[in-house]
Design a protein around this motif. Structure first.
Motif, PDB file in Angstrom:
ATOM      1  N   PRO A   1       0.830  -1.205   0.000  1.00  0.00           N
ATOM      2  CA  PRO A   1       0.000   0.000   0.000  1.00  0.00           C
ATOM      3  C   PRO A   1       0.867   1.259   0.000  1.00  0.00           C
ATOM      4  O   PRO A   1       2.038   1.224   0.396  1.00  0.00           O
ATOM      5  CB  PRO A   1      -0.794  -0.112   1.310  1.00  0.00           C
ATOM      6  CG  PRO A   1      -0.689  -1.537   1.718  1.00  0.00           C
ATOM      7  CD  PRO A   1       0.612  -2.035   1.194  1.00  0.00           C
ATOM      8  N   ARG A   2       0.282   2.363  -0.423  1.00  0.00           N
ATOM      9  CA  ARG A   2       1.010   3.632  -0.457  1.00  0.00           C
ATOM     10  C   ARG A   2       1.558   3.956   0.932  1.00  0.00           C
ATOM     11  O   ARG A   2       0.845   3.889   1.936  1.00  0.00           O
ATOM     12  CB  ARG A   2       0.089   4.763  -0.916  1.00  0.00           C
ATOM     13  CG  ARG A   2       0.763   6.132  -0.920  1.00  0.00           C
ATOM     14  CD  ARG A   2      -0.189   7.221  -1.371  1.00  0.00           C
ATOM     15  NE  ARG A   2      -0.546   7.067  -2.780  1.00  0.00           N
ATOM     16  CZ  ARG A   2      -1.322   7.947  -3.423  1.00  0.00           C
ATOM     17  NH1 ARG A   2      -1.827   8.992  -2.794  1.00  0.00           N
ATOM     18  NH2 ARG A   2      -1.596   7.746  -4.706  1.00  0.00           N
ATOM     19  N   GLY A   3       2.825   4.301   0.981  1.00  0.00           N
ATOM     20  CA  GLY A   3       3.464   4.672   2.228  1.00  0.00           C
ATOM     21  C   GLY A   3       4.053   3.525   3.018  1.00  0.00           C
ATOM     22  O   GLY A   3       4.788   3.743   3.985  1.00  0.00           O
ATOM     23  N   ALA A   4       3.738   2.276   2.634  1.00  0.00           N
ATOM     24  CA  ALA A   4       4.265   1.114   3.351  1.00  0.00           C
ATOM     25  C   ALA A   4       5.669   0.787   2.868  1.00  0.00           C
ATOM     26  O   ALA A   4       6.081   1.153   1.766  1.00  0.00           O
ATOM     27  CB  ALA A   4       3.357  -0.095   3.156  1.00  0.00           C
TER      28      ALA A   4
ATOM     29  N   LEU B   1       1.350  -6.645  13.709  1.00  0.00           N
ATOM     30  CA  LEU B   1       0.788  -6.710  12.373  1.00  0.00           C
ATOM     31  C   LEU B   1       1.395  -5.582  11.546  1.00  0.00           C
ATOM     32  O   LEU B   1       1.403  -4.426  11.976  1.00  0.00           O
ATOM     33  CB  LEU B   1      -0.736  -6.541  12.444  1.00  0.00           C
ATOM     34  CG  LEU B   1      -1.503  -6.601  11.132  1.00  0.00           C
ATOM     35  CD1 LEU B   1      -1.496  -8.020  10.571  1.00  0.00           C
ATOM     36  CD2 LEU B   1      -2.939  -6.111  11.336  1.00  0.00           C
ATOM     37  N   LEU B   2       1.919  -5.909  10.364  1.00  0.00           N
ATOM     38  CA  LEU B   2       2.638  -4.935   9.546  1.00  0.00           C
ATOM     39  C   LEU B   2       1.988  -4.782   8.177  1.00  0.00           C
ATOM     40  O   LEU B   2       1.319  -5.695   7.690  1.00  0.00           O
ATOM     41  CB  LEU B   2       4.090  -5.377   9.340  1.00  0.00           C
ATOM     42  CG  LEU B   2       4.904  -5.763  10.571  1.00  0.00           C
ATOM     43  CD1 LEU B   2       6.259  -6.326  10.144  1.00  0.00           C
ATOM     44  CD2 LEU B   2       5.082  -4.571  11.502  1.00  0.00           C
ATOM     45  N   SER B   3       2.225  -3.636   7.552  1.00  0.00           N
ATOM     46  CA  SER B   3       1.878  -3.457   6.137  1.00  0.00           C
ATOM     47  C   SER B   3       3.048  -3.836   5.242  1.00  0.00           C
ATOM     48  O   SER B   3       2.917  -3.911   4.020  1.00  0.00           O
ATOM     49  CB  SER B   3       1.493  -2.000   5.873  1.00  0.00           C
ATOM     50  OG  SER B   3       0.346  -1.654   6.604  1.00  0.00           O
ATOM     51  N   GLY B   4       4.207  -4.084   5.840  1.00  0.00           N
ATOM     52  CA  GLY B   4       5.442  -4.450   5.146  1.00  0.00           C
ATOM     53  C   GLY B   4       6.607  -4.197   6.078  1.00  0.00           C
ATOM     54  O   GLY B   4       6.459  -3.592   7.143  1.00  0.00           O
ATOM     55  N   GLY B   5       7.782  -4.704   5.713  1.00  0.00           N
ATOM     56  CA  GLY B   5       8.989  -4.408   6.469  1.00  0.00           C
ATOM     57  C   GLY B   5       9.456  -5.470   7.426  1.00  0.00           C
ATOM     58  O   GLY B   5      10.486  -5.293   8.088  1.00  0.00           O
ATOM     59  N   GLY B   6       8.753  -6.606   7.514  1.00  0.00           N
ATOM     60  CA  GLY B   6       9.106  -7.620   8.509  1.00  0.00           C
ATOM     61  C   GLY B   6      10.369  -8.400   8.206  1.00  0.00           C
ATOM     62  O   GLY B   6      11.018  -8.902   9.118  1.00  0.00           O
ATOM     63  N   TYR B   7      10.757  -8.508   6.915  1.00  0.00           N
ATOM     64  CA  TYR B   7      11.948  -9.268   6.559  1.00  0.00           C
ATOM     65  C   TYR B   7      13.191  -8.402   6.761  1.00  0.00           C
ATOM     66  O   TYR B   7      13.972  -8.168   5.841  1.00  0.00           O
ATOM     67  CB  TYR B   7      11.890  -9.684   5.093  1.00  0.00           C
ATOM     68  CG  TYR B   7      10.955 -10.797   4.709  1.00  0.00           C
ATOM     69  CD1 TYR B   7       9.780 -11.067   5.420  1.00  0.00           C
ATOM     70  CD2 TYR B   7      11.221 -11.596   3.593  1.00  0.00           C
ATOM     71  CE1 TYR B   7       8.926 -12.083   5.028  1.00  0.00           C
ATOM     72  CE2 TYR B   7      10.366 -12.608   3.191  1.00  0.00           C
ATOM     73  CZ  TYR B   7       9.223 -12.844   3.916  1.00  0.00           C
ATOM     74  OH  TYR B   7       8.369 -13.849   3.518  1.00  0.00           O
TER      75      TYR B   7
ATOM     76  N   ARG C   1      -6.006  -1.935   4.669  1.00  0.00           N
ATOM     77  CA  ARG C   1      -6.918  -1.169   5.524  1.00  0.00           C
ATOM     78  C   ARG C   1      -6.182  -0.011   6.187  1.00  0.00           C
ATOM     79  O   ARG C   1      -4.978  -0.090   6.457  1.00  0.00           O
ATOM     80  CB  ARG C   1      -7.506  -2.077   6.607  1.00  0.00           C
ATOM     81  CG  ARG C   1      -8.428  -3.157   6.071  1.00  0.00           C
ATOM     82  CD  ARG C   1      -9.081  -3.896   7.227  1.00  0.00           C
ATOM     83  NE  ARG C   1      -9.785  -5.072   6.775  1.00  0.00           N
ATOM     84  CZ  ARG C   1     -10.981  -5.452   7.234  1.00  0.00           C
ATOM     85  NH1 ARG C   1     -11.589  -4.714   8.153  1.00  0.00           N
ATOM     86  NH2 ARG C   1     -11.557  -6.543   6.788  1.00  0.00           N
ATOM     87  N   PRO C   2      -6.897   1.063   6.478  1.00  0.00           N
ATOM     88  CA  PRO C   2      -6.277   2.177   7.203  1.00  0.00           C
ATOM     89  C   PRO C   2      -5.784   1.736   8.582  1.00  0.00           C
ATOM     90  O   PRO C   2      -6.287   0.763   9.156  1.00  0.00           O
ATOM     91  CB  PRO C   2      -7.415   3.197   7.336  1.00  0.00           C
ATOM     92  CG  PRO C   2      -8.413   2.816   6.299  1.00  0.00           C
ATOM     93  CD  PRO C   2      -8.296   1.332   6.129  1.00  0.00           C
ATOM     94  N   VAL C   3      -4.806   2.474   9.098  1.00  0.00           N
ATOM     95  CA  VAL C   3      -4.229   2.138  10.403  1.00  0.00           C
ATOM     96  C   VAL C   3      -5.317   2.067  11.469  1.00  0.00           C
ATOM     97  O   VAL C   3      -5.295   1.189  12.348  1.00  0.00           O
ATOM     98  CB  VAL C   3      -3.149   3.169  10.793  1.00  0.00           C
ATOM     99  CG1 VAL C   3      -2.710   2.984  12.245  1.00  0.00           C
ATOM    100  CG2 VAL C   3      -1.941   3.047   9.870  1.00  0.00           C
ATOM    101  N   GLU C   4      -6.287   2.970  11.409  1.00  0.00           N
ATOM    102  CA  GLU C   4      -7.334   2.999  12.425  1.00  0.00           C
ATOM    103  C   GLU C   4      -8.135   1.691  12.430  1.00  0.00           C
ATOM    104  O   GLU C   4      -8.463   1.156  13.500  1.00  0.00           O
ATOM    105  CB  GLU C   4      -8.280   4.181  12.200  1.00  0.00           C
ATOM    106  CG  GLU C   4      -7.642   5.542  12.378  1.00  0.00           C
ATOM    107  CD  GLU C   4      -6.749   5.961  11.202  1.00  0.00           C
ATOM    108  OE1 GLU C   4      -6.817   5.301  10.131  1.00  0.00           O
ATOM    109  OE2 GLU C   4      -5.986   6.928  11.366  1.00  0.00           O
ATOM    110  N   GLU C   5      -8.455   1.179  11.251  1.00  0.00           N
ATOM    111  CA  GLU C   5      -9.191  -0.082  11.181  1.00  0.00           C
ATOM    112  C   GLU C   5      -8.349  -1.247  11.678  1.00  0.00           C
ATOM    113  O   GLU C   5      -8.842  -2.141  12.383  1.00  0.00           O
ATOM    114  CB  GLU C   5      -9.650  -0.343   9.747  1.00  0.00           C
ATOM    115  CG  GLU C   5     -10.759   0.581   9.276  1.00  0.00           C
ATOM    116  CD  GLU C   5     -11.288   0.174   7.911  1.00  0.00           C
ATOM    117  OE1 GLU C   5     -11.119  -1.002   7.517  1.00  0.00           O
ATOM    118  OE2 GLU C   5     -11.867   1.037   7.227  1.00  0.00           O
ATOM    119  N   LYS C   6      -7.080  -1.253  11.297  1.00  0.00           N
ATOM    120  CA  LYS C   6      -6.199  -2.312  11.806  1.00  0.00           C
ATOM    121  C   LYS C   6      -6.103  -2.240  13.313  1.00  0.00           C
ATOM    122  O   LYS C   6      -6.085  -3.269  14.001  1.00  0.00           O
ATOM    123  CB  LYS C   6      -4.812  -2.192  11.168  1.00  0.00           C
ATOM    124  CG  LYS C   6      -4.769  -2.541   9.698  1.00  0.00           C
ATOM    125  CD  LYS C   6      -3.348  -2.414   9.170  1.00  0.00           C
ATOM    126  CE  LYS C   6      -3.288  -2.706   7.683  1.00  0.00           C
ATOM    127  NZ  LYS C   6      -1.944  -2.514   7.123  1.00  0.00           N
TER     128      LYS C   6
END
Length: 324
Positions: free
Chosen positions: A54-57, A88-94, A265-270
């Protein structure tokens, strides 16, 4: 820090262990020293160029991790440096470090080891948000989970049983089905040899909730498998994106179909989902009713082997990659 980067879209051989700049936590974020992450099917799609973040991730793979809080961003409360967490991440775990919104953090529950906790956030948030928050699974319901031997499936079995449901699963071999039964599955169906609609209908009234990772391929049969008032939740498209839907059957059953995704999903929903998981699901984990199912553990630098293993389909549960 070191991280796994994608040299170019393609096969697992395009994953490279290399140095990249350290992330910096923004307002409302925390920096985690990553202990471990886990392989999800979305990672394979992103590696192939079919699932951009997602954008910004972060462009780095990895939708969950466990580790230790290393730094607090401005405005963060309720966490301290040194806390053992999973996220829980949108990316970056590796990677060896990752910045994540504080609302997406969870404490490592109960007696769960830090490494194993890396395999919890994505499945926990996926199953709870879809099976419980959206589809309303309750005691006495029948839950059908396709892909019962995978990370989401093995978690769904345990959650369903903990909530008092009858749980049916599909998987592709007798060995994998037996392991699903040992986790608590009541009805096990070999999709290579059996028709899951016939098997389910012969033993139950039909499914009140179906958690489906196949999409188009199973659409018609999933509707056939629903009980009156049943809810089908589609979370994957391994069987294609376009299918034919008999609305007459769906109306006759007063059924419903939902299709969801978690990553975008937006951060708020997550944050709302994570909060619900912490309040309602984490006590089940702490009591031992629901546990991470880890099928394989590899060093993070060998992420390519984890991708190959998931693609080949022989792992039961989650594949965890250890950063330390």
């Amino acid at each position: 820090m070191h991280a796994i980067m994608i040299r170019e879209p393609g096969g697992p051989e395009n994953l490279e262990w290399t140095e990249v700049p350290d992330p910096v936590p923004g307002r409302g974020e925390v920096l985690i020293d990553v202990a471990a992450t886990a392989v999800n099917r979305a990672d394979l799609l992103q590696r192939q160029g079919n699932y951009p973040p997602p954008r910004g991730a972060s462009e780095i793979l990895g939708l969950e991790c466990s580790g230790t809080v290393a730094e607090l961003g401005e405005g963060v409360e309720g966490w301290q440096v040194g806390d053992e967490v999973c996220a829980l991440l949108s990316g970056g775990g590796y990677a060896e470090k990752v910045a994540v919104p504080a609302v997406q953090l969870l404490p490592v529950p109960g007696e769960v080891e830090l490494t194993a906790a890396a395999g919890l956030p994505e499945v926990a948030c996926t199953v709870w948000s879809n099976v419980v928050m959206l589809a309303g699974l309750k005691e006495g319901d029948v839950l059908l989970a396709h892909g019962g031997a995978g990370g989401i499936g093995t978690h769904a079995i345990q959650v369903g049983k903990a909530l008092g449901a009858t749980v049916a699963v599909t998987a592709g071999s007798a060995e994998r089905l037996e392991r699903c039964r040992q986790l608590g599955a009541d009805i096990v169906i070999n999709y290579r040899e059996q028709d899951f609609v016939e098997e389910l209908r012969s033993q139950t009234k039909g499914a009140d909730v179906i958690l489906d990772n196949m999409g188009a391929k199973y659409l018609g049969r999933n509707v056939d498998a629903l009980a009156t008032g049943g809810r089908l939740v589609v979370i994957g498209m391994q069987g294609g994106v376009k299918g034919e839907l008999n609305l007459g059957k769906l109306i006759a059953k007063r059924g419903s179909i939902s299709a969801t995704t978690l990553r975008a999903r937006p951060v708020e929903e997550k944050g709302e989902i994570v909060a619900a998981v912490r309040e309602h699901l984490w006590p089940l984990v702490e009591r031992g009713s629901v546990q991470p199912v880890i099928g394989q553990v590899l060093p993070l630098a060998e992420a390519a082997d984890g991708h190959r293993a998931l693609d080949e389909g022989g792992v039961f549960g989650k594949i965890v990659l250890m950063a330390k």
